[in-house]
Design an enzyme around this catalytic site. Sequence first.
Site, PDB file in Angstrom:
ATOM      1  N   TYR A 135       0.846  -1.197   0.000  1.00  0.00           N
ATOM      2  CA  TYR A 135       0.000   0.000   0.000  1.00  0.00           C
ATOM      3  C   TYR A 135       0.874   1.237   0.000  1.00  0.00           C
ATOM      4  CZ  TYR A 135      -3.208   3.525   1.994  1.00  0.00           C
ATOM      5  OH  TYR A 135      -3.942   4.654   2.236  1.00  0.00           O
ATOM      6  N   LYS A 163      -2.052  -1.447  -3.771  1.00  0.00           N
ATOM      7  CA  LYS A 163      -3.119  -0.453  -3.692  1.00  0.00           C
ATOM      8  C   LYS A 163      -2.433   0.899  -3.639  1.00  0.00           C
ATOM      9  CE  LYS A 163      -6.437   2.066  -1.229  1.00  0.00           C
ATOM     10  NZ  LYS A 163      -7.159   2.378  -0.007  1.00  0.00           N
TER      11      LYS A 163
END
Length: 291
Positions: A135, A163
């Site tokens: 992330y 992400k």
Amino acid sequence: MIDFHGVFPYLVSPIDPSGQIRTKVLERLCDDLIAAGVHGLTPLGSTGEFAYLNAAQRKAVVETTIAAAKGRVPVVAGVVSTSTADAVAQARAYQKLGADGILAILEAYFPLPDAGVEAYFRAIADAVDIPVVIYTNPQFQRSDLTLDVIERLAAHPRIGYIKDASTNTGRLLSIMNRCGDGIKVFAASAHIPAAVMLIGGLGWMAGPACIIPRQSVALYELCRAKRWDEAMALQRRLWRVNEAFARFNLAACIKAGLAIQGYDVGDPVPPQAALTAGQRKVVEAVLQELG
């Protein structure tokens, strides 16, 4: 390795005034999201207020989500720390609880060189036997994942997803061009999901999906079917949610939206503040408009 795709709502962490996790509320939310067709659940993302919870609260959120999911959809649990050893311990503990994947998040106090950032994520992936989603959120993180680091991490056998919560859609395309099939991209609420799907994304992990799950799933299905005109018509409507939430604290907005829908999730964890009455009306108006 299990395949992740589609809509993964970033779950809120319902907490009562004494600091206890409201497990029944979280269980109900998980059940309802699964019934709405979401493809997975992500406890302890940014909407889950991971930065404001202690270890016991985090464990309770993950444990409750896994129990509620009952294997119907994968659970990708957020792991975050300023310490590599602590992050590794969290990842191992969540895998032992039954998590299907790990969302690896780096917090930093002092700035870190690329080698330190890479070593942190690699240590988490080395510690578990389940897929890892890395992330990145340059708006809030002191040490970001550069394209060079992402490309090297994509070669790790358990790092298969990223992400990206930057607002730079061109960066997503650069990641795809550099890494090819080595890493798959999830969009965040900072991006336009339909646009990310168009360039090759496989879904999105985002807090707003908690309050508009059916619409989010419908958008994903339209994108998968390459019905782009219909997808963009729906996307334009749904973008009102993102516009409203960009004005206020994200966790406060999602919790207010869920409270409006009948979920007793409580207020954001201090020092965050709940929405004012006027701000809450903005969220309520958007939800009413979207049905």
